[in-house]
Motif scaffolding. Sequence first.
Motif, PDB file in Angstrom:
ATOM      1  N   UNK A   1      35.241  33.428  48.551  1.00 56.83           N
ATOM      2  CA  UNK A   1      35.012  34.400  47.489  1.00 56.83           C
ATOM      3  C   UNK A   1      35.784  34.041  46.225  1.00 56.83           C
ATOM      4  N   UNK A   2      36.974  33.469  46.381  1.00 60.43           N
ATOM      5  CA  UNK A   2      37.775  33.048  45.221  1.00 60.43           C
ATOM      6  C   UNK A   2      37.077  31.949  44.421  1.00 60.43           C
ATOM      7  N   UNK A   3      36.243  31.163  45.086  1.00 59.64           N
ATOM      8  CA  UNK A   3      35.576  30.037  44.434  1.00 59.64           C
ATOM      9  C   UNK A   3      34.224  30.390  43.830  1.00 59.64           C
ATOM     10  N   UNK A   4      33.802  31.656  43.980  1.00 61.30           N
ATOM     11  CA  UNK A   4      32.539  32.099  43.405  1.00 61.30           C
ATOM     12  C   UNK A   4      32.792  32.652  42.003  1.00 61.30           C
ATOM     13  N   UNK A   5      32.251  31.983  40.999  1.00 58.37           N
ATOM     14  CA  UNK A   5      32.536  32.358  39.610  1.00 58.37           C
ATOM     15  C   UNK A   5      32.031  33.756  39.267  1.00 58.37           C
ATOM     16  N   UNK A   6      30.898  34.145  39.842  1.00 60.76           N
ATOM     17  CA  UNK A   6      30.303  35.439  39.503  1.00 60.76           C
ATOM     18  C   UNK A   6      30.749  36.551  40.437  1.00 60.76           C
ATOM     19  N   UNK A   7      31.808  36.321  41.187  1.00 57.15           N
ATOM     20  CA  UNK A   7      32.264  37.331  42.140  1.00 57.15           C
ATOM     21  C   UNK A   7      32.877  38.517  41.400  1.00 57.15           C
TER      22      UNK A   7
END
Length: 269
Positions: free
Chosen positions: A134-140
């Motif tokens: 989740x930390x690596x998802x830009x649109x999170x």
Amino acid sequence: MKIGIITSWNENLTLFKFLNKFNHEYFVYYDQINWPYWDKNFEYSKQKIIDWIEFLKAKWVEKIIVWPIYELSLLEGKEYSDLILPLFKEYLQSYCFQKSLVWKIGLAWDFADIQVWQKLIGNISKLYKLNDNQKNIKKFNFPFCFRAKEVRMWKYYLTTLSYSHFMANKSVKFDLRYFKDCWVDTLIPLNYEYFNYQRVITKYFNYKKQRFHKLENIEKIFEWLNLKKSKDYSVTLFTNWHTEFLTRDKKLMRFLQKGKHVEVNIQTI
């Protein structure tokens, strides 16, 4: 272990689809007079639940299962937090939050849930720590974004129709269209009875984009809680109404009786 279950109809008895696999002494309070809890004021229904918690405590019950939103509310307090089984709280944290793709959450709810959901679920979400993916998802989106819809007709169909009936399924699909249009990635039901529709829900959603974590996951949580098992399986049901409306539901009785192996002890009070 002696486990209490408070319900005003068959909503929480849906859990017997897996509870009957585990040897415990189940004590059910079936509060038909105050049905439906979810269409009344939240505080009114919560007080009724507290009354029945006290009743079940007198039966030496060790853990109690209640509706999702009332579970979260009672866990926040001190008086009954040790008694309440945190099934829904763990479901949120271990599945709905952990497996969210962009943190856009859909809630299928009832009238009573509307009054308190933002505070109760918001408090839990603030304690959640993003996983590495989740930390690596830009649109999170964090804190998360909610989309919610009242779906009170879902449960009323279940009082008279099969959950596979075309009218019920058509209504469910119509409501699910709202969540699909909002691009939610996870749908969370605030009523255990809604898991009866899990087949149509999972078929309607595209798993790669939108997810619904089924009743099997709540079963895993129940097993993970590692409650002390009893020697035998038994069900004692207390009701403040006549019993015919319950015993004529043959499918439900099969779940409670593990087929026809156990006799349910029904007591009118």
